[in-house]
Design a protein around this motif. Structure first.
Motif, PDB file in Angstrom:
ATOM      1  N   ASP A 161     -11.935  20.594   3.846  1.00 49.25           N
ATOM      2  CA  ASP A 161     -12.769  21.460   4.618  1.00 49.25           C
ATOM      3  C   ASP A 161     -11.802  22.686   5.156  1.00 49.25           C
ATOM      4  OD1 ASP A 161     -14.846  20.027   4.641  1.00 49.25           O
ATOM      5  OD2 ASP A 161     -14.797  19.061   6.711  1.00 49.25           O
ATOM      6  N   VAL A 162     -12.511  23.801   4.869  1.00 49.41           N
ATOM      7  CA  VAL A 162     -11.864  25.153   5.337  1.00 49.41           C
ATOM      8  C   VAL A 162     -11.450  25.400   6.701  1.00 49.41           C
ATOM      9  CG1 VAL A 162     -12.022  27.719   4.962  1.00 49.41           C
ATOM     10  CG2 VAL A 162     -12.172  26.614   2.882  1.00 49.41           C
ATOM     11  N   GLU A 163     -12.689  25.366   7.506  1.00 51.03           N
ATOM     12  CA  GLU A 163     -12.344  25.916   8.954  1.00 51.03           C
ATOM     13  C   GLU A 163     -11.265  25.059   9.577  1.00 51.03           C
ATOM     14  OE1 GLU A 163     -13.787  28.263  10.429  1.00 51.03           O
ATOM     15  OE2 GLU A 163     -14.632  28.765   8.229  1.00 51.03           O
ATOM     16  N   PRO A 164     -11.067  23.878   9.449  1.00 49.45           N
ATOM     17  CA  PRO A 164     -10.069  23.187  10.291  1.00 49.45           C
ATOM     18  C   PRO A 164      -8.571  23.782   9.731  1.00 49.45           C
ATOM     19  CG  PRO A 164     -11.534  21.658   9.452  1.00 49.45           C
ATOM     20  CD  PRO A 164     -11.906  22.672   8.882  1.00 49.45           C
ATOM     21  N   LEU A 165      -8.518  24.257   8.726  1.00 49.77           N
ATOM     22  CA  LEU A 165      -7.269  24.806   8.079  1.00 49.77           C
ATOM     23  C   LEU A 165      -6.867  26.187   8.652  1.00 49.77           C
ATOM     24  CD1 LEU A 165      -7.672  23.815   4.481  1.00 49.77           C
ATOM     25  CD2 LEU A 165      -6.292  22.515   6.079  1.00 49.77           C
ATOM     26  N   LEU A 166      -7.846  26.883   8.951  1.00 50.36           N
ATOM     27  CA  LEU A 166      -7.927  28.153   9.687  1.00 50.36           C
ATOM     28  C   LEU A 166      -7.543  28.366  10.967  1.00 50.36           C
ATOM     29  CD1 LEU A 166     -10.719  29.832   7.850  1.00 50.36           C
ATOM     30  CD2 LEU A 166      -8.430  29.773   7.030  1.00 50.36           C
ATOM     31  N   GLN A 167      -7.401  26.965  11.624  1.00 47.85           N
ATOM     32  CA  GLN A 167      -7.088  27.096  13.035  1.00 47.85           C
ATOM     33  C   GLN A 167      -5.901  26.687  13.263  1.00 47.85           C
ATOM     34  OE1 GLN A 167      -9.659  28.194  14.949  1.00 47.85           O
ATOM     35  NE2 GLN A 167     -10.740  27.837  13.333  1.00 47.85           N
ATOM     36  N   ARG A 168      -5.103  27.561  14.186  1.00 44.50           N
ATOM     37  CA  ARG A 168      -3.709  27.595  14.469  1.00 44.50           C
ATOM     38  C   ARG A 168      -3.323  27.519  15.820  1.00 44.50           C
ATOM     39  NH1 ARG A 168      -3.326  26.075   9.977  1.00 44.50           N
ATOM     40  NH2 ARG A 168      -2.046  26.890   8.195  1.00 44.50           N
ATOM     41  N   LYS A 169      -2.072  26.799  16.050  1.00 45.85           N
ATOM     42  CA  LYS A 169      -1.870  26.752  17.559  1.00 45.85           C
ATOM     43  C   LYS A 169      -0.981  28.060  17.628  1.00 45.85           C
ATOM     44  CE  LYS A 169       1.156  24.308  20.942  1.00 45.85           C
ATOM     45  NZ  LYS A 169       2.041  23.024  20.814  1.00 45.85           N
ATOM     46  N   VAL A 170      -1.344  28.669  18.903  1.00 48.83           N
ATOM     47  CA  VAL A 170      -0.670  30.034  19.083  1.00 48.83           C
ATOM     48  C   VAL A 170       0.970  29.778  19.275  1.00 48.83           C
ATOM     49  CG1 VAL A 170      -0.438  32.020  20.412  1.00 48.83           C
ATOM     50  CG2 VAL A 170      -2.695  30.993  20.057  1.00 48.83           C
ATOM     51  N   ALA A 171       1.819  30.298  18.724  1.00 45.72           N
ATOM     52  CA  ALA A 171       3.177  30.189  18.970  1.00 45.72           C
ATOM     53  C   ALA A 171       3.510  30.593  20.373  1.00 45.72           C
ATOM     54  CB  ALA A 171       3.794  31.190  17.934  1.00 45.72           C
ATOM     55  N   GLU A 172       4.656  29.688  20.811  1.00 45.11           N
ATOM     56  CA  GLU A 172       5.118  29.941  22.152  1.00 45.11           C
ATOM     57  C   GLU A 172       6.624  30.220  22.124  1.00 45.11           C
ATOM     58  OE1 GLU A 172       4.211  26.453  24.442  1.00 45.11           O
ATOM     59  OE2 GLU A 172       1.862  26.688  24.263  1.00 45.11           O
ATOM     60  N   TYR A 173       6.987  30.932  22.892  1.00 42.83           N
ATOM     61  CA  TYR A 173       8.558  31.166  22.832  1.00 42.83           C
ATOM     62  C   TYR A 173       9.276  30.099  23.855  1.00 42.83           C
ATOM     63  CZ  TYR A 173      13.036  33.248  24.353  1.00 42.83           C
ATOM     64  OH  TYR A 173      14.092  33.493  24.474  1.00 42.83           O
ATOM     65  N   THR A 174      10.469  29.733  22.991  1.00 37.89           N
ATOM     66  CA  THR A 174      11.362  28.799  23.749  1.00 37.89           C
ATOM     67  C   THR A 174      12.773  29.546  23.462  1.00 37.89           C
ATOM     68  OG1 THR A 174      11.626  27.630  21.699  1.00 37.89           O
ATOM     69  CG2 THR A 174       9.720  26.784  23.136  1.00 37.89           C
ATOM     70  N   HIS A 175      13.713  28.981  24.545  1.00 40.43           N
ATOM     71  CA  HIS A 175      14.926  29.347  24.625  1.00 40.43           C
ATOM     72  C   HIS A 175      15.736  28.878  23.386  1.00 40.43           C
ATOM     73  CE1 HIS A 175      14.944  31.673  28.418  1.00 40.43           C
ATOM     74  NE2 HIS A 175      14.374  30.674  28.599  1.00 40.43           N
ATOM     75  N   VAL A 176      16.486  29.778  22.746  1.00 36.47           N
ATOM     76  CA  VAL A 176      17.519  29.136  21.633  1.00 36.47           C
ATOM     77  C   VAL A 176      18.440  28.317  22.378  1.00 36.47           C
ATOM     78  CG1 VAL A 176      18.969  29.817  20.051  1.00 36.47           C
ATOM     79  CG2 VAL A 176      17.225  31.229  20.389  1.00 36.47           C
ATOM     80  N   PRO A 177      18.438  26.843  22.143  1.00 39.17           N
ATOM     81  CA  PRO A 177      19.358  26.085  22.521  1.00 39.17           C
ATOM     82  C   PRO A 177      20.800  26.491  22.375  1.00 39.17           C
ATOM     83  CG  PRO A 177      18.338  25.128  20.604  1.00 39.17           C
ATOM     84  CD  PRO A 177      17.770  26.323  20.858  1.00 39.17           C
ATOM     85  N   LYS A 178      21.542  26.119  23.443  1.00 39.87           N
ATOM     86  CA  LYS A 178      22.896  26.566  23.427  1.00 39.87           C
ATOM     87  C   LYS A 178      24.089  25.309  23.082  1.00 39.87           C
ATOM     88  CE  LYS A 178      22.550  29.889  27.146  1.00 39.87           C
ATOM     89  NZ  LYS A 178      22.845  30.619  28.482  1.00 39.87           N
ATOM     90  N   PHE A 179      23.464  24.163  22.978  1.00 39.84           N
ATOM     91  CA  PHE A 179      23.893  22.985  22.845  1.00 39.84           C
ATOM     92  C   PHE A 179      23.339  22.215  21.540  1.00 39.84           C
ATOM     93  CE2 PHE A 179      23.395  23.720  27.316  1.00 39.84           C
ATOM     94  CZ  PHE A 179      24.531  23.720  27.876  1.00 39.84           C
ATOM     95  N   PRO A 180      24.695  21.766  20.749  1.00 42.45           N
ATOM     96  CA  PRO A 180      24.168  21.314  19.530  1.00 42.45           C
ATOM     97  C   PRO A 180      23.429  19.958  19.657  1.00 42.45           C
ATOM     98  CG  PRO A 180      26.436  20.720  20.338  1.00 42.45           C
ATOM     99  CD  PRO A 180      25.817  21.544  21.256  1.00 42.45           C
ATOM    100  N   PRO A 181      22.601  19.715  18.582  1.00 38.74           N
ATOM    101  CA  PRO A 181      22.050  18.574  18.346  1.00 38.74           C
ATOM    102  C   PRO A 181      22.888  17.303  17.846  1.00 38.74           C
ATOM    103  CG  PRO A 181      21.651  19.873  16.286  1.00 38.74           C
ATOM    104  CD  PRO A 181      22.432  20.636  17.258  1.00 38.74           C
ATOM    105  N   VAL A 182      22.127  16.268  18.030  1.00 38.01           N
ATOM    106  CA  VAL A 182      22.941  15.149  17.589  1.00 38.01           C
ATOM    107  C   VAL A 182      22.173  14.410  16.542  1.00 38.01           C
ATOM    108  CG1 VAL A 182      23.952  12.773  18.167  1.00 38.01           C
ATOM    109  CG2 VAL A 182      24.073  14.709  19.709  1.00 38.01           C
TER     110      VAL A 182
END
Length: 784
Positions: free
Chosen positions: A674-695
């Motif tokens: 179905d096309v309509e569900p594919l056209l719905q998107r979550k609005v992007a939210e800003y997050t801080h760039v992490p300063k600490f490395p991932p594990v």
């Protein structure tokens, strides 16, 4: 609609040559599809009479003819035609004549001088084959130019009419339009009522007045049906693409072409009881004039007598009451049948007729009686006989309600500064009845203009009579401004661009499909049936898009395209409780190698997971797949696609039986969403760039073979641990060291804290919680 130019010019003769007339018709909406001469160019061919014909002394098949061509001296012509004889009148090409492909010269034929050539129809380019000289009527004037005798300087117009212009399916209708366009005088044939010479009538009963609001007919007795049809009628019929049959049939066909009103003649001596217009009865059969025996359906209108159906109303007559050479009394019918009753019936029987073509579009109910009188006059003139009074049964004819035309709306649509007088002149040219108050016209269309129903129809009439050439081409003017674009939704072009970037080609197919596709391929037992399908294989509305994709795949494979990627965005249709539902879907097909052939990559066939990746690109997020069954797809390689907890479509491999039926050497992967569900998107939210490395931590667990990997992934995400950034499967292992019925799944887990650097203890705690969750919910065990 094909017709003779000379026939048209007999009724209206504008000061335009053939090309100019064709251009005027085309610009008025009556597109001239072809304009061609009725015969090839040739010169100096005259009517000749053979005075004597003697055997050639040196040739068995040749004769020496003395020929009168209208000059003082007879010509000597050597002729080899088997029908050359004294007293015969035939075309003669004089010395110097130019015929199609060759020129006539004085010559010696076996030692005898020949001054010209007697001609067959083939030699004049009038026929593809001929067995002898073209024989002319005994009263043809000797010496007359053959082009004049046969009106060979005529031209054939072929109009490509739109379905709404049924009024121009006749010479009279075209002549009306030419008069309105050019202002030339309209000289239609005078139709006088025929005075009854006998009192005999045939009783008529119309049992279905809604289907047949007007029925007229009359008896004509003492006709000579075997008489030869006049050449002028035969010529006009043939130049309109109609074959001459017999005098009475030719007359009804002539009136159909001239007036646009189909007629039918019954042999009156073959009728028993009253004429009745009714719907067919169960089990009733009819042998048509084309010798086709049909099983009549309850929705088919018939003309019947006491013995049963005689004709299929508005379509074709029956063989049992047909007029023949021995016919002496006829019942001539002229009727108006409601278009909705006739439409689609002929196509259902796999043929079409000139009558059905007109009746299903609508004929002029105001001309029904006049056409009967015109045909009667011609029958009496050509076949003799005496006419009885007209029998007429009249019901409720179609209403012709006035249509409003607003000057403001007219000027707005056409963009030209018209005034009231301009519109008055155009309506008068069209012979439309009207009243006007201020800037509003109330126009009542005539009975022959079924297409005038709404204001836009009148605007079109004004435009075409004003002249499309006279409407200036002006550049549109508008302000350029940004349009709002919602961040939470995409448009369909984004879907198209995404698939096109992956190598897919878009197709557009009919919304009408073969019923077998719906019932068998898509498993739809109750497809939406079309009342008037344009073809037998386009009889239902589609509920899915795969049929068109597979048909296009076969088209490409037949042209040696070995790697095919197709998609379509289109509407699908289904029945619901209160009517019908229309859903727009996007569907795709992948066939052949996973990637184009190249030296740096080993060739492999496209599979389920390649197409699954395309779906996830379209969905723009995590998609779930649930094992399911679909009639078109492989039982073991089919999944229903779930987005945000709701099913939106299917993905799978084409079922082996369909692969075999389509004779496909390789597998086909299909999806539809179905096309309509594919056209719905979550609005992007800003997050801080992490300063600490991932594990990164890896975890490998043993689970049962039938355990769904998606279920494990969903469970881990469902725990909503704030430290987990990513979870991904990177290995599946079966084999040595793994118990039978088990499989090893290895996941990578990225753990990150945005506020501090994680310790091993904290990371171990996250992994322990994940392992505990998998053990409890899925019976997993940690693989050593």
């Amino acid at each position: 609609m094909q017709f003779s130019e000379q026939w048209l010019r007999q009724y209206v003769n504008p000061a335009l040559d053939s090309e100019g007339l064709g251009h005027a018709l085309t610009m008025a909406g009556l597109e001239v599809e072809a304009l061609e001469p009725v015969a090839a160019d040739f010169t100096k061919v005259v009517v000749a009479e053979i005075i004597s014909a003697e055997k050639h002394p040196d040739a068995d098949r040749l004769q020496i003819c003395k020929v009168n061509v209208g000059t003082d001296e007879l010509l000597q012509i050597v002729c080899g035609a088997p029908n050359a004889r004294a007293g015969l009148k035939a075309p003669c090409a004089l010395v110097g004549a130019e015929l199609p492909g060759f020129k006539i010269k004085q010559a010696k034929v076996r030692g005898v001088e020949s001054f010209g050539m007697m001609c067959s129809a083939k030699e004049l380019g009038l026929a593809e084959e001929s067995s002898g000289l073209l024989e002319l009527a005994a009263d043809t004037i000797v010496g007359q130019d053959i082009r004049t005798v046969f009106e060979l300087d005529d031209k054939l117009f072929t109009l490509k009419l739109t379905p709404n212009r049924t009024d121009c399916l006749s010479i009279v209708g075209i002549a009306r339009d030419v008069t309105a366009l050019t202002g030339a005088t309209l000289l239609l044939p005078t139709i006088l009522p025929v005075a009854a010479k006998i009192n005999a009538q045939h009783a008529v009963t119309v049992s279905e007045p809604d289907a047949c609001p007007r029925y007229t007919g009359r008896l004509i007795t003492g006709v000579n049906a075997a008489v030869t049809t006049p050449d002028w009628i035969v010529r006009r019929l043939e130049r309109s693409g109609v074959r001459s049959i017999s005098a009475i049939v030719d007359i009804t066909n002539y009136v159909l072409l001239e007036q646009g009103q189909p007629l039918h003649a019954f042999d009156a001596d073959k009728l028993q009881g009253n004429i009745e217009v009714r719907y067919a009865r169960a089990g009733e059969q009819l042998v048509l004039l084309n010798q086709q025996t049909i099983e009549l359906q309850p929705d088919m209108l018939v003309i019947a007598d006491s013995t049963g159906a005689l004709a299929l109303a508005g379509i074709m007559g029956g063989d049992s009451s047909a007029v023949g050479d021995d016919t002496s009394n006829i019942f001539l019918e002229s009727a108006f049948f409601t278009p909705a009753v006739i439409v689609g019936k002929a196509r259902r029987l796999n043929f079409s007729t000139d009558s059905s073509y007109r009746f299903e579009r609508g004929v002029d109910f105001g001309n029904t009686l006049a056409a009967l009188e015109r045909a009667t006059n011609l029958v009496l003139e050509i076949c003799g006989g005496e006419a009885g009074p007209v029998t007429e049964v009249l019901g409720s004819l179609p209403a012709r309600p006035p249509v409003s035309l607003r000057m403001a709306r007219l000027i707005s649509v056409l963009g030209i500064p018209l005034n009231i007088q301009d519109v008055l002149n155009i309506l008068q040219k069209l012979n439309f009845t009207y009243t006007h108050s201020g800037d509003v016209f109330e126009v009542t269309p005539p009975s022959y203009r079924f297409d005038i129903e709404i204001e836009e129809d009148l605007i079109e009439e004004v435009a075409r009579l004003y002249g499309y050439d006279n409407i200036p081409a002006t550049a549109p003017q508008d302000q350029l401004r940004m349009l709002p674009s919602a961040e939470a939704s995409l448009n369909r072009n984004w879907l198209r661009d995404t698939l096109a970037a992956s190598g897919y080609q878009e197709i557009v197919s009919y919304s009408f499909v073969d019923e077998s596709w719906e019932r068998e391929l898509l498993g739809n037992p109750n497809p939406i049936q079309l009342k008037n399908p344009i073809a037998s294989n386009l009889s239902v509305m589609r509920s899915g898009l795969w049929g068109g994709l597979l048909e296009t795949l076969m088209y490409n494979l037949n042209r040696k395209q070995e790697r095919v990627r197709l998609f379509e965005i289109g509407a699908t249709y289904s029945s619901v409780t209160d009517g019908y539902a229309e859903i727009t879907r996007i569907s795709g097909l992948a066939y052949g190698d996973a990637a184009p052939e190249q030296w740096a990559q080993e060739a492999r066939e496209v599979d389920f997971f390649d197409v699954k990746a395309e779906i996830e690109r379209l969905a723009g997020g995590r998609v779930q797949y649930v094992t399911a069954q679909h009639s078109a797809l492989h039982p073991g390689q089919t999944a229903q696609v779930i987005l945000h907890g709701k099913p939106i479509g299917w993905i799978g491999k084409l079922h082996p039986k369909w692969q075999q039926q389509y004779q496909l050497p390789r597998s086909v992967i299909l999806f539809e969403l179905d096309v309509e569900p594919l056209l719905q998107r979550k609005v992007a939210e800003y997050t801080h760039v992490p300063k600490f490395p991932p594990v990164r931590r890896d975890i490998a667990v043993l689970v049962d073979e039938n355990t769904n990997i998606q279920a494990l992934t969903d469970s881990m995400w469902a725990a909503k641990n704030p430290l987990i950034n990513e979870i991904a499967l990177f290995d599946v292992y079966r084999g040595k060291g793994i118990a039978e019925g088990k499989k090893s799944l290895a996941f990578l887990v990225l753990i990150q804290d945005t506020q501090k650097t994680l310790t091993d203890v904290e990371a171990d705690a996250v992994m322990a919680s994940i392992l505990d969750l998998l053990v409890q919910q899925h019976g997993a065990t940690l693989r050593n």
